[in-house]
Design a protein around this motif. Structure first.
Motif, PDB file in Angstrom:
ATOM      1  N   PHE A  98     -26.698  52.060 -24.109  1.00 27.74           N
ATOM      2  CA  PHE A  98     -26.853  52.583 -24.954  1.00 27.74           C
ATOM      3  C   PHE A  98     -28.125  54.157 -24.479  1.00 27.74           C
ATOM      4  N   VAL A  99     -28.511  54.549 -23.890  1.00 22.17           N
ATOM      5  CA  VAL A  99     -29.244  55.328 -23.162  1.00 22.17           C
ATOM      6  C   VAL A  99     -29.950  56.515 -23.234  1.00 22.17           C
ATOM      7  N   CYS A 100     -31.048  56.386 -24.581  1.00 20.99           N
ATOM      8  CA  CYS A 100     -31.557  58.293 -24.924  1.00 20.99           C
ATOM      9  C   CYS A 100     -32.599  58.102 -24.258  1.00 20.99           C
ATOM     10  N   ILE A 101     -33.002  59.705 -23.599  1.00 23.02           N
ATOM     11  CA  ILE A 101     -33.402  60.568 -22.490  1.00 23.02           C
ATOM     12  C   ILE A 101     -33.877  61.628 -23.440  1.00 23.02           C
ATOM     13  N   HIS A 102     -35.438  61.577 -23.808  1.00 22.84           N
ATOM     14  CA  HIS A 102     -36.093  62.528 -24.643  1.00 22.84           C
ATOM     15  C   HIS A 102     -37.440  62.810 -23.667  1.00 22.84           C
ATOM     16  N   PHE A 103     -38.396  63.780 -24.020  1.00 22.27           N
ATOM     17  CA  PHE A 103     -39.085  64.062 -23.257  1.00 22.27           C
ATOM     18  C   PHE A 103     -40.493  64.231 -24.944  1.00 22.27           C
ATOM     19  N   ASN A 104     -41.995  63.868 -24.930  1.00 21.59           N
ATOM     20  CA  ASN A 104     -42.365  63.732 -25.528  1.00 21.59           C
ATOM     21  C   ASN A 104     -43.215  64.873 -26.102  1.00 21.59           C
ATOM     22  N   TYR A 105     -43.887  65.248 -27.460  1.00 26.61           N
ATOM     23  CA  TYR A 105     -44.789  66.135 -27.934  1.00 26.61           C
ATOM     24  C   TYR A 105     -46.189  65.562 -29.030  1.00 26.61           C
ATOM     25  N   TYR A 117     -38.507  53.381 -26.046  1.00 27.69           N
ATOM     26  CA  TYR A 117     -38.168  52.295 -26.931  1.00 27.69           C
ATOM     27  C   TYR A 117     -36.580  51.616 -27.362  1.00 27.69           C
ATOM     28  N   TYR A 118     -37.435  50.716 -27.841  1.00 26.62           N
ATOM     29  CA  TYR A 118     -36.510  49.230 -28.806  1.00 26.62           C
ATOM     30  C   TYR A 118     -36.255  49.418 -29.679  1.00 26.62           C
ATOM     31  N   TYR A 119     -35.639  48.854 -30.402  1.00 21.75           N
ATOM     32  CA  TYR A 119     -34.931  47.972 -31.959  1.00 21.75           C
ATOM     33  C   TYR A 119     -34.455  46.197 -31.601  1.00 21.75           C
ATOM     34  N   SER A 120     -32.998  46.201 -30.798  1.00 15.29           N
ATOM     35  CA  SER A 120     -32.980  45.077 -31.029  1.00 15.29           C
ATOM     36  C   SER A 120     -33.692  44.381 -29.833  1.00 15.29           C
ATOM     37  N   SER A 121     -33.777  42.786 -29.655  1.00 18.68           N
ATOM     38  CA  SER A 121     -34.260  42.182 -29.005  1.00 18.68           C
ATOM     39  C   SER A 121     -33.086  42.205 -28.069  1.00 18.68           C
ATOM     40  N   GLU A 122     -31.911  42.541 -27.469  1.00 19.78           N
ATOM     41  CA  GLU A 122     -31.351  42.810 -26.662  1.00 19.78           C
ATOM     42  C   GLU A 122     -31.846  44.282 -25.759  1.00 19.78           C
ATOM     43  N   GLY A 123     -32.068  44.878 -26.847  1.00 18.43           N
ATOM     44  CA  GLY A 123     -32.883  46.758 -25.860  1.00 18.43           C
ATOM     45  C   GLY A 123     -34.177  46.324 -25.779  1.00 18.43           C
ATOM     46  N   GLN A 124     -35.099  45.325 -26.965  1.00 17.83           N
ATOM     47  CA  GLN A 124     -35.989  45.417 -25.849  1.00 17.83           C
ATOM     48  C   GLN A 124     -37.028  44.573 -24.464  1.00 17.83           C
ATOM     49  N   ARG A 125     -35.410  43.692 -23.641  1.00 15.85           N
ATOM     50  CA  ARG A 125     -35.272  42.901 -23.057  1.00 15.85           C
ATOM     51  C   ARG A 125     -34.856  44.407 -21.804  1.00 15.85           C
ATOM     52  N   LEU A 126     -34.240  45.475 -21.886  1.00 12.74           N
ATOM     53  CA  LEU A 126     -33.315  46.171 -21.659  1.00 12.74           C
ATOM     54  C   LEU A 126     -34.608  47.466 -21.353  1.00 12.74           C
ATOM     55  N   ALA A 127     -35.324  47.469 -22.591  1.00 10.87           N
ATOM     56  CA  ALA A 127     -36.558  48.725 -22.505  1.00 10.87           C
ATOM     57  C   ALA A 127     -37.897  48.422 -21.370  1.00 10.87           C
ATOM     58  N   GLN A 128     -37.748  47.082 -21.216  1.00  9.87           N
ATOM     59  CA  GLN A 128     -38.901  45.988 -20.788  1.00  9.87           C
ATOM     60  C   GLN A 128     -38.210  46.521 -18.977  1.00  9.87           C
ATOM     61  N   PRO A 159     -27.096  47.209 -26.675  1.00  9.43           N
ATOM     62  CA  PRO A 159     -28.192  47.199 -26.317  1.00  9.43           C
ATOM     63  C   PRO A 159     -28.733  48.336 -26.085  1.00  9.43           C
ATOM     64  N   ALA A 160     -29.432  48.887 -26.892  1.00  5.14           N
ATOM     65  CA  ALA A 160     -30.319  50.650 -26.832  1.00  5.14           C
ATOM     66  C   ALA A 160     -31.795  50.979 -26.485  1.00  5.14           C
ATOM     67  N   ILE A 161     -31.677  51.987 -26.202  1.00 10.43           N
ATOM     68  CA  ILE A 161     -33.078  52.359 -25.536  1.00 10.43           C
ATOM     69  C   ILE A 161     -32.838  54.112 -25.534  1.00 10.43           C
ATOM     70  N   LEU A 162     -34.759  54.080 -25.472  1.00 12.30           N
ATOM     71  CA  LEU A 162     -34.873  55.706 -25.817  1.00 12.30           C
ATOM     72  C   LEU A 162     -35.482  55.771 -25.080  1.00 12.30           C
ATOM     73  N   VAL A 163     -35.995  56.605 -24.047  1.00 16.67           N
ATOM     74  CA  VAL A 163     -36.772  57.079 -23.019  1.00 16.67           C
ATOM     75  C   VAL A 163     -37.452  58.239 -23.091  1.00 16.67           C
ATOM     76  N   GLU A 164     -39.127  57.666 -22.931  1.00 16.58           N
ATOM     77  CA  GLU A 164     -39.730  59.094 -23.814  1.00 16.58           C
ATOM     78  C   GLU A 164     -39.990  59.996 -22.282  1.00 16.58           C
ATOM     79  N   GLY A 165     -39.530  60.787 -21.244  1.00 13.32           N
ATOM     80  CA  GLY A 165     -40.148  61.090 -19.707  1.00 13.32           C
ATOM     81  C   GLY A 165     -41.301  62.039 -19.808  1.00 13.32           C
ATOM     82  N   GLY A 166     -42.450  61.737 -20.530  1.00 13.40           N
ATOM     83  CA  GLY A 166     -43.417  62.144 -20.184  1.00 13.40           C
ATOM     84  C   GLY A 166     -43.884  63.574 -21.506  1.00 13.40           C
ATOM     85  N   PHE A 167     -44.739  64.092 -22.004  1.00 10.38           N
ATOM     86  CA  PHE A 167     -45.241  64.870 -23.055  1.00 10.38           C
ATOM     87  C   PHE A 167     -45.350  66.170 -22.445  1.00 10.38           C
TER      88      PHE A 167
END
Ligand SMILES: [Zn+2]
Length: 201
Positions: A98-105, A117-128, A159-167
């Motif tokens: 699961f891959v969430c796409i966001h931009f920051n503010y 960002y990640y929450y679970s340990s598998e999410g952490q591996r994916l996030a890295q 396995p879930a991550i949230l990408v923040e593609g810049g501000f």
């Protein structure tokens, strides 16, 4: 008490194994473009996070299909979808991530860079994997892979991550985001990170 603790520990081990065995076989990527409809997300002038997220997510979908993945989008146009709905869509797939796409503010206008960002340990591996590919593709500031208790991450069984593609709030980053080339670089970086994660098992 001891028995209950032992039982709990064995359940945790079973759960962890289940997650990584499931993740190892994933063929589907559920892509979740943040916000939509009346929920604009971060905004500066005419630059709306919801539009940037949808465009980048659509580019990510194309990149992933070219790599042979199946894809699912939680939204395909500019409409509102709740957080539980997003999670529900993701959790209805088994061999998936699961891959969430966001931009920051932020009100601090000098802050810039990408983070995942990640929450679970598998999410952490994916996030890295995703974060390092993102930074090498975009040549921008590395704000690293980070733990967060975001609703969509906490409630995902994948396995879930949230990408923040810049501000959006940073002038030079906002200028880059307006170009399709930069959003394509983000999409490509995320896709490459997913591919490296897939091959890591
Ligand atoms: Zn957002």
């Amino acid at each position: 008490m001891k028995t209950i603790l032992q039982l709990f520990a064995s359940l945790l081990v079973a759960g962890a194994l289940g997650t990584s065995a499931q993740a190892a076989n994933f063929r589907t990527v559920v892509i979740d473009p943040g916000h939509g409809g009346q929920d604009h997300g971060g905004q500066w002038g005419q630059v709306y996070e919801k539009h940037l997220a949808l465009d980048t997510a659509t580019r990510l979908e194309t990149n992933l299909k070219n790599l042979g993945y199946q894809t699912v989008m939680t939204r395909r146009s500019d409409y509102f979808i709740t957080l539980p709905q997003r999670v529900y869509i993701g959790n209805s797939y088994k061999d998936a991530i699961f891959v969430c796409i966001h931009f920051n503010y932020t009100w601090k206008q000098d802050v810039s860079g990408l983070e995942t960002y990640y929450y679970s340990s598998e999410g952490q591996r994916l996030a890295q994997f995703v974060q390092s590919s993102l930074v090498s593709r975009t040549h921008t500031i590395d704000r690293s892979a980070k733990f967060a208790r975001f609703y969509v991450l906490r409630n995902s069984t994948l396995p879930a991550i949230l990408v923040e593609g810049g501000f959006v709030s940073n002038e030079s980053e906002r200028d880059r985001m307006k170009s399709g080339g930069f959003r394509e670089a983000i999409a490509r970086g995320v896709a490459e990170g997913i591919q490296r994660y897939r091959r890591s098992f």
